[in-house]
Design an enzyme around this catalytic site. Structure first.
Site, short mmCIF file in Angstrom:
data_model
loop_
_atom_site.label_atom_id
_atom_site.label_comp_id
_atom_site.label_asym_id
_atom_site.label_seq_id
_atom_site.Cartn_x
_atom_site.Cartn_y
_atom_site.Cartn_z
N ASN A 53 -2.85 -10.99 -11.58
CA ASN A 53 -4.09 -11.75 -11.84
C ASN A 53 -4.25 -12.21 -13.28
OD1 ASN A 53 -4.53 -9.11 -12.63
ND2 ASN A 53 -6.68 -9.10 -12.01
N GLY A 81 -2.89 -2.14 -11.38
CA GLY A 81 -2.77 -2.68 -10.03
C GLY A 81 -3.86 -2.14 -9.14
N SER A 82 -3.56 -2.07 -7.86
CA SER A 82 -4.59 -1.71 -6.89
C SER A 82 -4.87 -0.21 -6.89
CB SER A 82 -4.13 -2.13 -5.50
OG SER A 82 -2.96 -1.41 -5.14
N GLU A 100 -4.71 1.66 -14.60
CA GLU A 100 -5.82 0.72 -14.66
C GLU A 100 -5.96 0.17 -13.26
OE1 GLU A 100 -7.73 0.16 -17.16
OE2 GLU A 100 -6.58 1.16 -18.74
N LEU A 101 -6.95 0.66 -12.53
CA LEU A 101 -7.07 0.26 -11.12
C LEU A 101 -8.26 -0.69 -10.95
CD1 LEU A 101 -6.17 3.78 -9.71
CD2 LEU A 101 -4.67 1.94 -10.46
N CYS A 128 -10.51 -7.25 -12.21
CA CYS A 128 -11.08 -5.91 -11.89
C CYS A 128 -12.48 -5.79 -12.46
CB CYS A 128 -10.23 -4.77 -12.41
SG CYS A 128 -8.69 -5.18 -13.08
N GLU A 166 -13.60 -3.10 -3.65
CA GLU A 166 -13.38 -4.23 -4.54
C GLU A 166 -13.14 -5.49 -3.70
OE1 GLU A 166 -9.67 -4.07 -6.82
OE2 GLU A 166 -10.89 -4.73 -8.51
P1 ADP Z 1 -2.15 -6.11 -5.79
O1 ADP Z 1 -2.71 -5.69 -4.48
O2 ADP Z 1 -3.13 -6.59 -6.76
O3 ADP Z 1 -0.93 -6.97 -5.70
P2 ADP Z 1 -0.52 -3.80 -6.24
O4 ADP Z 1 -1.01 -2.46 -6.67
O5 ADP Z 1 0.07 -3.92 -4.88
O6 ADP Z 1 -1.72 -4.77 -6.48
O7 ADP Z 1 0.56 -4.36 -7.26
C1 ADP Z 1 0.48 -4.22 -8.65
C2 ADP Z 1 1.88 -3.98 -9.20
O8 ADP Z 1 2.36 -2.76 -8.70
C3 ADP Z 1 2.89 -5.03 -8.79
O9 ADP Z 1 3.81 -5.20 -9.86
C4 ADP Z 1 3.55 -4.40 -7.60
O10 ADP Z 1 4.86 -4.86 -7.33
C5 ADP Z 1 3.58 -2.95 -8.01
N1 ADP Z 1 3.65 -2.00 -6.90
C6 ADP Z 1 3.24 -2.17 -5.61
N2 ADP Z 1 3.46 -1.05 -4.90
C7 ADP Z 1 4.01 -0.15 -5.75
C8 ADP Z 1 4.46 1.20 -5.63
N3 ADP Z 1 4.37 1.86 -4.49
N4 ADP Z 1 4.95 1.82 -6.73
C9 ADP Z 1 5.01 1.18 -7.90
N5 ADP Z 1 4.63 -0.09 -8.09
C10 ADP Z 1 4.12 -0.75 -7.03
#
Ligand code: ADP
Length: 461
Positions: A139, A214-215, A234-235, A268, A363
């Site tokens: 994002n 990320g998420s 940072e979620l 976020c 969210e």
């Molecule tokens: P979004 O839903 O916003 O894409 P994610 O958490 O899926 O958020 O992704 C954020 C980052 O984390 C991306 O670089 C993604 O490839 C990475 N990612 C996704 N799943 C995993 C995981 N299980 N372990 C580590 N990194 C991950």
């Protein structure tokens, strides 16, 4: 065996804009090994030299604003204006890191201030942690990457960076810029791939620190996958802004619309919930509606577009579903509420969403704002706190006592007074409470997390 790859797609046009390798656990293994070689060079590099590399990178980013901005637009679907601002912001983060690098030091320790310490003197200092694993989202791809790479390098580490699979191209360009500005070989490796690539980095035993943005879904499971190592997370968020009767409603409406629809609500710290005191609800709504209706939604690459695309068609499907299900439990759409393209959704204002609906609790990551009336400040604070998140919050008030109460009682990483939660300065400690994360970013604070404290004690008697 043929190497797998990932196609990078423009979310607005659906056209392919590039292709990157899908790197495997073996690739991550090699990157980490090489990064350990890079870390040996970085840890002994004088601070002034590290600062010079970061400062030059800041300048080069500024020189390349236009091309980088267009690259970000093509990968992330955000508007050209937003992407330009992001490049300038990333440059600022590198510049700040250059300055903080020069201030990276500890303190002397007066051991003899406590009995048993007689005849001893010494200091504590900060040492690099070694190799930092950085995992970033799509994002705000360049600036959030800068928030990890710049402090990590300034603190004398090497980095293995796994950018989001949707937006790897700007990360690869940033790495080229850093090397052109003097970064030693192996001090940075960009590994492209998806969550499986990220997971290999998280689990790697020779990566002592993982910084993840990320998420919440992935982030909350990450410490369990990482095992015994430091992690920073940072979620997400579900940011509230409180609007009290003493507030300047025009100012509040202006900022709420900016904070709710920037990057099509995919931040976020996007304004997701507007908690408005019931006596001023009608007035605030009247201020909000025309401002939302006026927003220019469309092609992110157009100079005048104010709200661009969502990251994918699937993301837009999800928004449609979320809004439909909120409507089934009583939510009313005041403006918006319709899809305008494959990945384009109209900025939407909703009222009367059920307090336990997904949009009220989780969210949204979408161009939508919920209007929620409250009676007393106490009630507003309880609603503000009634989510699993605690990132940023805001309150509009001209009553000092209300401001102080909100600042004290809202469980969040920051509380903005007379501003929206979307305000963030790159020098402030940034991070969340509850399931919004662990640890703090913001250049100086990230550097602290990316270093280990060492005590040196001299026995002189
Ligand atoms: P979004 O839903 O916003 O894409 P994610 O958490 O899926 O958020 O992704 C954020 C980052 O984390 C991306 O670089 C993604 O490839 C990475 N990612 C996704 N799943 C995993 C995981 N299980 N372990 C580590 N990194 C991950």
């Amino acid at each position: 065996m043929e190497r797998q790859s990932i196609e990078v797609v423009n979310p607005y046009t659906g056209q392919a804009v590039g292709r990157v390798p899908m790197e495997t656990a073996e690739d991550v293994q090699q990157a980490v090994e090489e990064a350990h070689e890079g870390a040996k060079v970085m840890r002994v590099m004088p601070l002034h030299r590290r600062a010079e590399i970061l400062g030059k990178t800041a300048q080069k980013l500024l020189q390349e604003t236009e091309t980088l901005a267009r690259l970000i637009v093509s990968e992330a679907g955000k508007t050209l204006r937003e992407a330009r601002a992001e490049v300038v912001r990333a440059a600022g983060i590198f510049q700040l890191a250059a300055e903080e690098t020069r201030r990276l030091h500890g303190e002397t320790l007066p051991f003899d201030a406590l009995a048993g310490g007689d005849g001893r003197t010494g200091y504590w200092t900060r040492e690099p942690i070694g190799v930092v694993g950085a995992i970033t989202p799509w994002n705000v791809p360049l600036a959030l990457t800068a928030h990890k790479i710049a402090p990590a390098l300034g603190a004398g580490n090497a980095v293995v960076h796994k950018p989001a699979e949707q937006t790897p191209l700007n990360a690869l360009r940033l790495a080229e810029i850093l090397f052109a500005c003097g970064l030693p070989e192996n001090a940075l490796h960009v590994v492209t791939g998806d969550g499986t690539t990220g997971d290999a980095l998280v689990k790697h035993p020779e990566v002592p620190f993982v910084s993840f943005t990320g998420s919440r879904e992935v982030g909350t499971r990450l410490p369990g996958r990482a095992g015994y190592k430091k992690v920073a997370l940072e979620l997400g968020g579900n940011s509230p802004v409180l609007v009290t009767p003493s507030a300047n409603l025009t100012d509040a409406a202006e900022a709420i619309v900016r904070g709710g629809f920037a990057v099509a609500g995919q931040l976020c710290i996007s304004v997701q919930r507007v908690l408005v005191q019931e006596d001023v609800q009608e007035k605030l709504t009247a201020e909000l509606l025309p401002r939302i209706e006026r927003l220019r939604v469309g092609d992110p690459a157009e100079e005048t577009t104010e709200v661009g695309a969502l990251i994918s068609r699937e993301a837009c499907d999800r928004v449609e579903r979320d809004i439909a299900s909120a409507q089934q439990t009583g939510a009313k759409v005041l403006v918006g509420g319709k899809r305008l393209g494959d990945a384009l959704y109209a900025p939407t204002l909703l009222r009367e969403a059920a307090p336990d609906s997904r949009l009220a609790v989780e969210e949204a990551f979408a161009p939508l704002i919920l209007l929620i009336p409250y009676r007393t400040l106490e009630e507003a604070i309880a609603i503000a706190n009634a989510t699993p998140y605690g990132l940023n919050a805001g309150i509009y008030t001209n009553d000092l006592r209300e401001a102080m109460t909100a600042a004290r009682e809202i469980v969040a990483g920051s509380v903005m007074i007379n501003d929206v939660p979307t305000f963030r300065s790159d020098l402030m400690p940034y991070g969340g409470r509850k399931q919004s994360g662990l640890g703090r970013e913001g250049v100086r604070f990230a550097m602290e997390e990316m270093t280990e404290i060492k005590v040196v004690c001299f026995r002189t008697l």
